[in-house]
Design an enzyme around this catalytic site. Structure first.
Site, PDB file in Angstrom:
ATOM      1  N   ASP A 466       0.862  -1.173   0.000  1.00 25.99           N
ATOM      2  CA  ASP A 466       0.000   0.000   0.000  1.00 25.99           C
ATOM      3  C   ASP A 466       0.904   1.230   0.000  1.00 25.99           C
ATOM      4  OD1 ASP A 466      -2.293   1.638   0.326  1.00 25.99           O
ATOM      5  OD2 ASP A 466      -1.961   1.679   2.475  1.00 25.99           O
ATOM      6  N   THR A 468      -0.353   4.855   1.100  1.00 28.93           N
ATOM      7  CA  THR A 468      -0.675   5.754   2.198  1.00 28.93           C
ATOM      8  C   THR A 468      -0.533   5.031   3.525  1.00 28.93           C
ATOM      9  OG1 THR A 468      -2.236   6.904   0.763  1.00 28.93           O
ATOM     10  CG2 THR A 468      -2.421   7.297   3.121  1.00 28.93           C
ATOM     11  N   PHE A 611     -19.452   8.610   2.522  1.00 30.78           N
ATOM     12  CA  PHE A 611     -18.375   8.160   1.632  1.00 30.78           C
ATOM     13  C   PHE A 611     -18.264   6.647   1.682  1.00 30.78           C
ATOM     14  CE2 PHE A 611     -14.048   6.683   1.114  1.00 30.78           C
ATOM     15  CZ  PHE A 611     -13.652   7.301  -0.053  1.00 30.78           C
ATOM     16  N   GLY A 748      -4.977   3.626  -3.800  1.00 36.01           N
ATOM     17  CA  GLY A 748      -6.220   4.244  -4.239  1.00 36.01           C
ATOM     18  C   GLY A 748      -6.036   5.658  -4.739  1.00 36.01           C
ATOM     19  N   ASP A 915      -1.280  -0.952   6.111  1.00 42.86           N
ATOM     20  CA  ASP A 915      -1.541  -0.471   7.471  1.00 42.86           C
ATOM     21  C   ASP A 915      -3.015  -0.226   7.756  1.00 42.86           C
ATOM     22  OD1 ASP A 915      -1.489   3.100   7.526  1.00 42.86           O
ATOM     23  OD2 ASP A 915      -1.792   1.818   5.795  1.00 42.86           O
TER      24      ASP A 915
END
Length: 1291
Positions: A466, A468, A611, A748, A915
């Site tokens: 990932d 972020t 969201f 993402g 994470d």
């Protein structure tokens, strides 16, 4: 339809069965009276509907009939819908819903041994030895006492049982602790204290502040205004931030009135038990009204009530049906590639054992026919054998087959699996105790959450990461923004008038005029604050939206306003609005209060369109000043698709700013709003309510309504948030790439942001030949783009060819890229340390220097098509030929699919690291999952196999611990099989001298404890502590990791070599003592050639030889290694004398007699020399002429150590007389003319040697016959010891 089985009025269980294939009531033939009676027994028609369902298939009817015969309790059929009446235990009990008793343990005191032994004997090795034990109990075929198999088998079973018992005891203790917790339950209108295990579905319970929620509840009322309550969900998803839940206004009025709550008889229809933590669908019918229920009105078991004095709720799911327990199912068992190889090898060993038994059977039949039948007076046949010569010999030979299966059974190592588990456990402790992976700031150590995958860490070929929070810090800072087409946030130097990057010393904007500002907030563009202070409407609308469109919860701590946000992004945006004067003060379920430069504003909340990963946007609909307005923020591509008539210039400038922000690696969001007409909104709200209470396709209906209202938006601007890289990320990625590991980033974020982060962390470099970008929206477009990429990859450029011959010196590797290949052309890849050697050789396709390769960037919408069955192989072929792959705009499911694609089609070990909760799917899918304790909670950690605090620790986890674990485990396995073959095959050689009668060479007790006591500890010490190079060198030279990528240290060839070496060792072990003691006579005249003395000698020499071999195999000696090696020899002598003299063994005096003669010592010395000298010669030859990379690094370590000693010797100590002189000197230079003029003239300067020759020393031979003699291997010079020179012939 409700699920469950009703009970009759008298409480007896009804034998009914549900049909999963049909949701309709279908009475079975012949059961009409029973069904009618059941109908009369229940007043509720819904229960009767459930009762009428009968078995539909023949299998179901058979099972139902068996249950009726044996009077077994019928399990409830699968639920399709749950129906509950509050405070009505009798009604709810008809459905047999699960109670709140939690059971995670597997055994009880009575069932432990039967169940545990049943599980253990499902393992092939244990079952095999149990069968052998049974054979040994049969007298005619057993030549060994059962103790030889029983003792090792009991040891293995006992160790495993003790481990299982301890684990289950921990589960018992945890279950008891949870089930005995106390909760306040409303029974008959009064609160009573009940244990959690006694809570039932439909009960109304009271929870108080800081208490755990006992079951999944529908929130009825709370102590807070408007039915609000706050919970912490750390036990569910690892997130420590508070979340808000709200009761229905109708039930919130019940308060804490026990009378009203006791009379509450609402009827709840909801979804069946499931594991979705973020979704709940249901309705409440009460007082003639129907209310929609969603996740915001549910308190889940495992949550903790915070900042709420009390609350009441009705139990919906209890015990195993709760979402917490539904998510705590069995984790998929992960096995290493070595485990899978061992299973194949064990089957091969069993086949080899059967072949030896078959050979001995045939040989026995021939011997008995030719010779044995004439000696039946002395060697009588078994009573089972007939009298005829041929028939008797045949039966005897058949019996011998089973006898040799018993005698040679030790070739299948029963203690192997237990030893492997012990080694893995100790290696896990070394990971947990490594202070170099301890993060002091967060007080987070590395943790091995599993003990079964350690050596797999040394074989990782693909890392899926990932971005972020994994590569970046996930600490968001409001950096820049675009408002109405104008860019804000750049810092312009007042002297030169150009944009520069601010530093820590740069003066930030002063926000002190705002009494609610945060001192930690830093922004460097004064013009934005001036625009806000001047009343600019665009900037006011921008920050008003940021202060209103969110789900942040405010709270007051120590007199200061604090925010609890579900994501760092939201916290950063609300914080920015606060510092610019738009302060979010408070919220209720129906209102949001903010403070603006023009005063306080209270906005009525009409609807929140939250969201999610599919919508990628959030909207709120508010009423203020008589106007209804929709505020929206989301991903740029999502919001731009929904814009109305916007000025083209403003939109173009905003898009330009977004490209600029993404190019700087910033995370972006686009802001927009829309004015709504009252009449339209009321009509839309009515349809929204109908969709929200629907139990059929609720999400689809709501999404359609959201799409309808979120269109024709007015563009406000965009935000840009900075997420900085973690410490050490570029260096870690560079070393992992040098080690031969491929890194794929799955994020993402938008494409430009992902690419920029790729350059920042050195995943992408300027030396790359090309970066392929796949962003097609249709299958045809994606296929065409992937084919173009494949064409480019298959057409190497001149630069790429030149790169193959270019030498580049690296501070972390050798001068040229190397991979491990066999020195024997066309042969299988051998390994290190005397079992075959691997030679570094240049790999034309490798890209160790990180330049000259390709990279692939693919968007999420393109990935949808790339992962289809038609294109997945093409996508994988392109991606696997690229040095780096970045997948952007991907969903959590796509992350898992990408990992699974590589697992499915590539025989490669995969590792996923992340994470957040959105990384859990790919962490569980990969062979190895690593979780980072970051800002997004602990859900990734809880799902992982290993947890670390920072991405940079992954380098040490793989290159040090992973490599060592793989190296040690392979050494252990090679030695283990070697010593077992050397031990067992002595019986095979002896069979040629005993008429193939299955007579054993060794004492039965020696056979029983050989692997348990005499040879176990030295190899365990080696497998836990051995190091081929130090940890610093493992990090300095990442290429040392390469053997693990190619399974070079242990494979079928290596096993064959170890078995062959054991085969030869057993032959020498038998032949040398046989030659020594055949017809031997002592100087005193008595014979010393009896069977027991010979067996004692061979056993002793065997222990000495295998111990000497472990000494040669040990590279890194510790005091524990010395204790285990020399202690095992001492233990052997001690136990031999103890067993034979104290316990009265049958071999009493044999070893003592042998050791008193010179024959024994000569035989031992000769055997050790014959076996060890060739090994030493083999290793010296390959280390000198065909050194592996590890050999070169060890040589450098010795050279560094020797040079340090030499420098210490030449360092002089100042004399006492000199110390007395003044430390001042009149001159700092020599008292003669220097070489200043010559230096400046350049006449005396030599041409500097090429960079590749700068080394501490060079290893290579000019004109040598080595396959890599033309390759110059150099080490980079350390600052403290730089030497010049070193050509191809230097040593």
């Amino acid at each position: 339809m409700a699920a469950g089985t009703a009970a009759a009025d008298d409480g007896d269980d009804m034998e009914t069965s549900g049909s999963p294939a049909s949701g309709q009531s279908s009475p079975a033939e012949g059961n009409g009276e029973t069904i009618e009676m059941c109908r009369r027994g229940s007043e509720d028609p819904e229960v009767a509907e459930v009762l009428t369902r009968q078995p539909a298939t023949a299998k179901e009817r058979l099972v139902a009939g068996a249950r009726r015969v044996f009077r077994l309790k019928e399990p409830p059929p699968p639920e399709t819908e749950r129906r509950i009446r509050a405070n009505d235990l009798e009604y709810n009990s008809q459905f047999q819903y699960a109670n709140n008793f939690i059971k995670t343990y597997k055994y009880t005191v009575l069932t432990f041994w039967p169940l545990n032994l049943f599980e253990q004997f499902q393992r092939l090795a244990n079952f095999y030895f149990a069968c052998l034990l049974v054979l040994q109990l049969i007298g005619p075929i057993s030549s060994l006492t059962p103790i030889t198999t029983l003792l090792p088998l009991l040891g293995v079973l006992s160790v495993t049982a003790a481990k299982d018992a301890y684990d289950d005891y921990q589960r018992h203790r945890n279950d008891r602790q949870v089930n005995n917790r106390v909760s306040l339950v409303l029974r008959h209108g009064k609160l009573t204290r009940e244990q959690w295990s006694n809570v039932r579905v439909g009960d109304v319970i009271r929870m108080e502040n800081d208490q755990f929620v006992a079951a999944d509840l529908l929130l009825l009322s709370t102590s807070e205004p408007n039915g609000l309550s706050y919970i912490e969900t750390a036990e569910l998803d690892g997130e420590t931030n508070l979340k808000c839940r709200q009761a229905l206004p109708a039930t919130a009025e019940l308060g804490q009135d026990e009378t009203l709550l006791g009379k509450f008889d609402g009827k709840i229809n909801c979804e069946p038990p499931n594991n979705n933590l973020n979704k709940f669908e249901g309705t409440l019918e009460w007082n003639g009204k129907k209310f929609a229920l969603d996740n915001d009105k549910i308190l889940l078991r495992g949550c903790v009530l915070r900042n709420t004095q009390w609350c009441y709720g009705v139990v919906i799911f209890a015990g195993r049906d709760t979402k917490l327990m539904q998510n705590s199912g069995k984790t998929k068992f992960k096995r290493t590639s070595i485990d899978r190889l061992l299973n194949v090898i064990i089957l091969g060993i069993v086949g080899f054992l059967l072949l030896m038994c078959l050979f001995c059977t045939i040989a026995c039949g021939i011997w008995e026919t030719v010779t044995g039948q004439y000696f039946r007076v002395y060697l009588p046949w078994d009573a089972l054998a007939p009298e005829g010569a041929t028939a008797g010999a045949t039966v005897t030979a058949l019996l011998v087959f089973f006898s040799y299966a018993i005698v040679l059974n030790t070739v299948v190592p029963i203690s192997l699996y237990v030893s492997v588990e012990v080694i893995r456990l100790m290696q896990s402790f070394l990971i947990n105790w490594d202070l170099a992976m301890y993060h002091e700031k967060s007080d987070t150590p590395a943790k091995a959450r599993t003990t079964t995958l350690n050596e797999e860490l040394g074989q990782v070929q693909y890392i899926f990461s990932d971005k972020t929070g994994t590569l970046t810090q996930n600490i968001m800072v409001f950096n820049k923004c675009s408002i109405a087409g104008k860019n804000y946030g750049d810092f312009i130097d007042p002297v030169i008038g150009e944009v520069i990057e601010p530093t820590e010393d740069t003066q930030a904007v002063d926000f002190s005029a705002n009494d609610m500002y945060e001192p930690s907030f830093r922004f460097f563009d004064q013009t934005l604050l001036d625009a806000v202070n001047s009343g600019d409407e665009d900037s006011h609308m921008f920050f008003r939206l940021l202060s209103l469109c969110h789900t942040v919860m405010p709270e007051e701590k120590d007199g200061k306003l604090k925010y609890q946000a579900q994501s760092p992004d939201e916290d950063a945006l609300v914080s920015a609005a606060r510092n610019f004067g738009f302060v979010f003060l408070s919220r209720t379920p129906s209102s949001i209060t903010i403070r603006t430069p023009r005063g306080e504003e209270e906005h009525e909340v009409l609807c929140i369109l939250d969201f999610n990963n599919v919508r990628k946007r959030m909207s709120v609909i508010l009423r203020h000043g008589g106007k209804i307005r929709l505020y929206c923020k989301g991903a740029d591509n999502i919001v731009f698709e929904r814009l109305g008539n916007v000025e083209p210039e403003t939109k173009a400038r905003t898009e330009e700013h977004l490209q600029k922000f993404a190019g700087e690696g910033l995370r972006t969001l686009v802001l927009a709003y829309k004015e709504l007409d009252d009449a339209y909104f009321e009509e839309w709200k009515k349809r929204h309510h109908e969709a929200s209470v629907s139990l059929v396709e609720r999400d689809e209906k709501l999404d359609a309504l959201f799409e309808e209202i979120e269109k024709d938006l007015v563009l406000i601007g965009a935000t840009a948030i900075e997420d900085k890289l973690q410490d050490g990320v570029p260096q870690t990625i560079a070393n992992l790439i040098l080690a031969g590991i491929r890194l794929w980033v799955l994020t993402g974020d938008k494409q430009e942001t992902a690419i920029n982060i790729g350059y920042s962390c050195q995943l992408l470099t300027d030396d790359l030949q090309d970066v392929f970008v796949v962003e097609g929206h249709t299958m045809q477009d994606v296929e065409a783009e992937l084919n173009r990429c494949m064409d480019d990859l298959s057409r190497p450029s001149a630069d790429a060819k030149a790169h193959q011959h270019k030498q580049s010196l690296s501070v972390v590797t050798f001068s040229r890229p190397y991979v491990y290949v066999s020195p024997h052309r066309g042969g299988a890849a051998p390994t290190d340390e005397g079992y075959g050697h691997d030679t570094p050789e240049e790999d034309p396709t490798s890209n160790a220097s990180g330049s000259g390769g390709f990279a692939l960037v693919i968007n999420g919408h393109s990935l949808i098509w790339a992962l289809t069955s038609k294109l997945e192989r093409l996508f994988l072929d392109v991606a696997c030929q690229c040095q780096a792959v970045i997948c952007c705009r991907v969903t959590p499911l796509q992350k898992a699919l990408v990992v699974d694609l590589v697992k499915k089609h590539k025989k490669a070990v995969t590792l996923s690291i992340g994470d957040g909760a959105n990384d859990v799917s790919m962490i569980k899918t990969a062979h190895i999952g690593v979780g980072i304790s970051g800002q997004e909670g602990l859900q990734a950690v809880l799902s992982s196999d290993y947890s670390i605090a920072q991405f940079r620790y992954l380098e040490r986890l793989l290159l040090v611990h992973g490599r060592w674990s793989y190296y040690r485990m392979c050494k252990f396995l090679r030695y283990f099989f070697y010593k077992n073959f050397a031990f067992t095959l002595c019986h095979f050689w002896y069979s040629f001298f005993c008429g193939f009668s299955a007579q054993t060479v060794f004492d039965p007790m020696f056979i029983a404890v050989y692997n348990l006591f005499y040879t176990s500890m030295p190899v365990l010490a080696l497998a836990v502590f051995d190091q081929d190079v130090k940890e610093r060198q493992s990090l300095t030279y990442p290429k040392l990791y390469t053997p693990g990528l190619r399974d070079l240290f242990f494979n079928k060839i290596e096993f064959f070599k170890s078995a062959t070496y054991g085969f030869v060792t057993s032959l020498v072990l038998f032949i040398v003592p046989y030659g020594t003691y055949k017809d031997a006579v002592s100087p005193e005249g008595y014979t010393i050639s009896d069977h027991q003395l010979f067996g004692a000698v061979v056993a002793t020499v065997l222990v000495v030889v295998v111990t000497m071999q472990i000494c040669l195999d040990t590279t890194y000696w510790t005091w524990l290694n010395h204790l285990c090696v020399w202690g095992s020899l001492f233990t052997y002598i001690l136990l031999q004398f103890f067993y034979n003299y104290v316990l009265g063994g049958v071999y009493v005096g044999s070893l003592a007699m042998a050791m008193s003669e010179a024959n024994f010592w000569f035989c031992t010395l000769l055997t050790v020399i014959v076996l060890m000298v060739p090994v030493l010669a083999w290793r010296f030859y390959f280390v000198d002429l065909h050194p592996t990379l590890a050999d070169l690094v060890r040589a450098k370590q010795r050279e560094d150590k020797a040079q340090k000693r030499r420098m210490d010797e030449f360092q002089r100590t100042p004399s006492a007389r000199r110390r007395g002189r003044s430390v001042r000197s009149g001159y700092a230079f020599a008292h003669q003319e220097g070489f200043g003029r010559l230096i400046t003239s350049g006449k005396m300067m030599r041409r500097p040697p090429p960079l590749a020759s700068l080394s501490m020393f060079s290893l290579g031979r000019s004109g040598a016959s080595s396959p890599r003699a033309d390759t110059q291997v150099t080490f980079c010079a350390e600052p403290s010891s730089v030497s010049m020179g070193g050509g191809h012939g230097d040593r």
